[in-house]
Design an enzyme around this catalytic site. Structure first.
Site, PDB file in Angstrom:
ATOM      1  N   ASP A 171      -2.599   7.987   8.098  1.00 17.02           N
ATOM      2  CA  ASP A 171      -3.807   7.172   8.954  1.00 17.02           C
ATOM      3  C   ASP A 171      -3.056   6.061   9.882  1.00 17.02           C
ATOM      4  O   ASP A 171      -1.895   6.364  10.212  1.00 17.02           O
ATOM      5  CB  ASP A 171      -4.597   6.214   7.770  1.00 17.02           C
TER       6      ASP A 171
ATOM      7  N   HIS B 250      -0.025   4.434   7.343  1.00 16.94           N
ATOM      8  CA  HIS B 250       0.761   5.134   6.080  1.00 16.94           C
ATOM      9  C   HIS B 250       1.021   6.572   6.591  1.00 16.94           C
ATOM     10  O   HIS B 250       0.386   7.196   7.216  1.00 16.94           O
ATOM     11  CB  HIS B 250      -0.326   4.967   4.862  1.00 16.94           C
TER      12      HIS B 250
ATOM     13  N   SER C  91       0.581  -1.405  -0.121  1.00 19.54           N
ATOM     14  CA  SER C  91      -0.025  -0.070  -0.051  1.00 19.54           C
ATOM     15  C   SER C  91       0.881   1.425   0.020  1.00 19.54           C
ATOM     16  O   SER C  91       0.376   2.309  -0.473  1.00 19.54           O
ATOM     17  CB  SER C  91      -1.103  -0.018   1.262  1.00 19.54           C
TER      18      SER C  91
END
Ligand SMILES: *[C@@H]1O[C@H](CO)[C@@H](O)[C@H](O)[C@H]1NC(C)=O
Ligand SMILES: *[C@@H]1O[C@H](CO)[C@@H](O)[C@H](O)[C@H]1NC(C)=O
Ligand SMILES: *[C@@H]1O[C@H](CO)[C@@H](O)[C@H](O)[C@H]1NC(C)=O
Ligand SMILES: *[C@@H]1O[C@H](CO)[C@@H](O)[C@H](O)[C@H]1NC(C)=O
Ligand SMILES: *[C@@H]1O[C@H](CO)[C@@H](O)[C@H](O)[C@H]1NC(C)=O
Ligand SMILES: *[C@@H]1O[C@H](CO)[C@@H](O)[C@H](O)[C@H]1NC(C)=O
Length: 363
Positions: free
Chosen positions: A327, A330, A42
């Protein structure tokens, strides 16, 4: 992690941010024949998971609040590390996700990264579908055989082209946080102790990197594991403190990765292959890296506790440049800018081993 309020370091950080903002001005002139292939999870995904059936998606606000085209599937408020590296390489467009890459732009590169993906194929699957490292390599081979060779006209031309491409790989975090440290979903920690599991990951990763080399790759930037024990999500399980067990896992992986990189550089020295490590641990802890950020232990957006991802349509913090974390997992665009510049243009040998990425590309 300690909060360091030294003005000098803040100055450094702002200077780096300013440099990152104007990166294209200084970018190398080697640009026209540059190409950039991205593999990972991600932290590099820019839309590959959007159409997959998974919780690991980032294509809704407030993701992308600082990105010109909004929520694209990037797991941050703005640009990712590969976006900043693309700017440093002098591209005027970002590298497209494999899911939608078409046409001539493919010669500039493709981004295969997928949220929740790991070195092991089963990693992250408790969240739904993802494109594991093995599948990303298969997609890359499809790109080379199906598209690039057709465009360039011959296998020889493709080989020559691939030699100049940067292969950026940032993977492995999920094999710990979305596999080994989730004993309720995965057998790995019941079968292996941490040493054995790490050895398993490294030997699998070694085979994967050798496959990319066999496919024609010669220049590799490998990001090691940095802050997985100190994310807001990890801290939320341990009264706000970093999780030592996960930190230990990351440093064990990193020690083995260093040995692997020495091995690969020696095994492939005859064809001038180069592998370098981008040292996340150093960038995360040193003062010219992330240590200058004001908020180290909390996320900028309000998160869903079960996933660590931003609450849909929530209002994020205003002072996003002061946060490391966007978040629960990340990093923010501000942190990504510093990360990319540290990887690309490091003069500090702690940041890249055995050399920085600009040297990697000019060799
Ligand atoms: C894991 O098991 C191996 C083999 O039994 C042992 O040598 C090693 O010390 C163990 N590592 C840890 C971290 O317990
Ligand atoms: C972050 O650290 C600060 C200062 O030590 C503390 O006041 C705050 O409660 C911490 N936040 C979280 C979410 O742990
Ligand atoms: C990465 O940085 C850490 C902390 O500065 C250091 O201990 C470690 O040796 C570095 N690793 C490499 C591969 O340079
Ligand atoms: C890289 O560092 C060199 C030397 O410090 C500097 O002259 C150059 O402008 C930097 N490049 C970028 C893209 O920041
Ligand atoms: C990057 O590495 C090269 C080769 O080691 C070195 O000449 C260059 O100065 C480094 N970049 C910076 C900004 O120091
Ligand atoms: C490199 O890292 C080590 C250990 O983390 C630290 O003592 C040293 O000062 C760092 N070197 C530089 C040039 O920042």
């Amino acid at each position: 992690m300690e909060i360091i309020n030294n003005k000098l370091y803040m100055f450094w950080k702002l200077l780096l941010l300013a440099m990152a903002a104007t990166i294209h001005v200084y970018a190398h002139a080697q640009t026209n024949d540059s190409c950039f292939f991205i593999f990972g999870d991600s932290s590099s995904d820019n839309g590959n998971n959007n159409a997959l059936f998974t919780l690991a998606k980032y294509n809704y606000p407030p993701y992308g609040v600082d990105f010109p085209s909004g929520a694209t599937g990037r797991a941050t408020n703005g640009r990712t590390v590969p976006d900043f590296i693309s700017e440093l390489l002098g591209f005027n467009v970002y590298i497209p996700p494999y899911a939608s890459a078409r046409g001539q732009d493919i010669l500039k590169g493709v981004n295969y990264a997928s949220g929740a993906a790991g070195i092991l194929p089963e990693t992250g699957k408790q969240m739904g579908a993802d494109i594991s490292m093995d599948a990303q390599i298969a997609n890359h081979v499809t790109t080379i055989v199906g598209t690039i060779t057709a465009k360039l006209g011959s296998v020889e031309a493709t080989k020559k082209y691939l030699k100049n491409c940067l292969h950026y790989v940032n993977i492995g975090s999920n094999d710990y946080i979305n596999n080994y440290f989730m004993p309720q979903y995965y057998l790995s920690s019941h079968i292996y102790n941490l040493t054995q599991f790490t050895d398993l990951l490294i030997s699998k990763f070694s085979r994967q990197l050798r496959e990319l080399h066999l496919a024609g790759g010669r220049k590799f930037g490998l990001v090691n594991l940095g802050f997985i024990g100190c994310t807001p999500n990890a801290r939320s399980t341990n009264n706000g403190e970093c999780v030592q067990e996960i930190k230990t896992a990351a440093s064990m992986f990193n020690e083995r990765l260093k040995v692997l990189v020495d091995q690969l550089n020696s095994d492939f020295s005859n064809d001038s292959s180069v592998f370098t490590i981008v040292n996340s641990t150093a960038i995360f802890t040193l003062n010219s890296g992330f240590a200058g950020f004001k908020v180290q232990n909390a996320s900028c957006c309000k998160t869903v506790s079960s996933t660590g991802l931003c609450v849909k349509n929530g209002t994020p913090c205003e002072n996003r440049n002061e946060y490391i974390f966007w978040d629960g997992f990340h990093t923010t665009e501000a942190a990504n800018a510093i990360f990319a510049l540290s990887a690309y243009n490091a003069s500090n040998p702690n940041y890249t081993y055995p050399f920085n990425m600009s040297r990697l590309l000019s060799s």
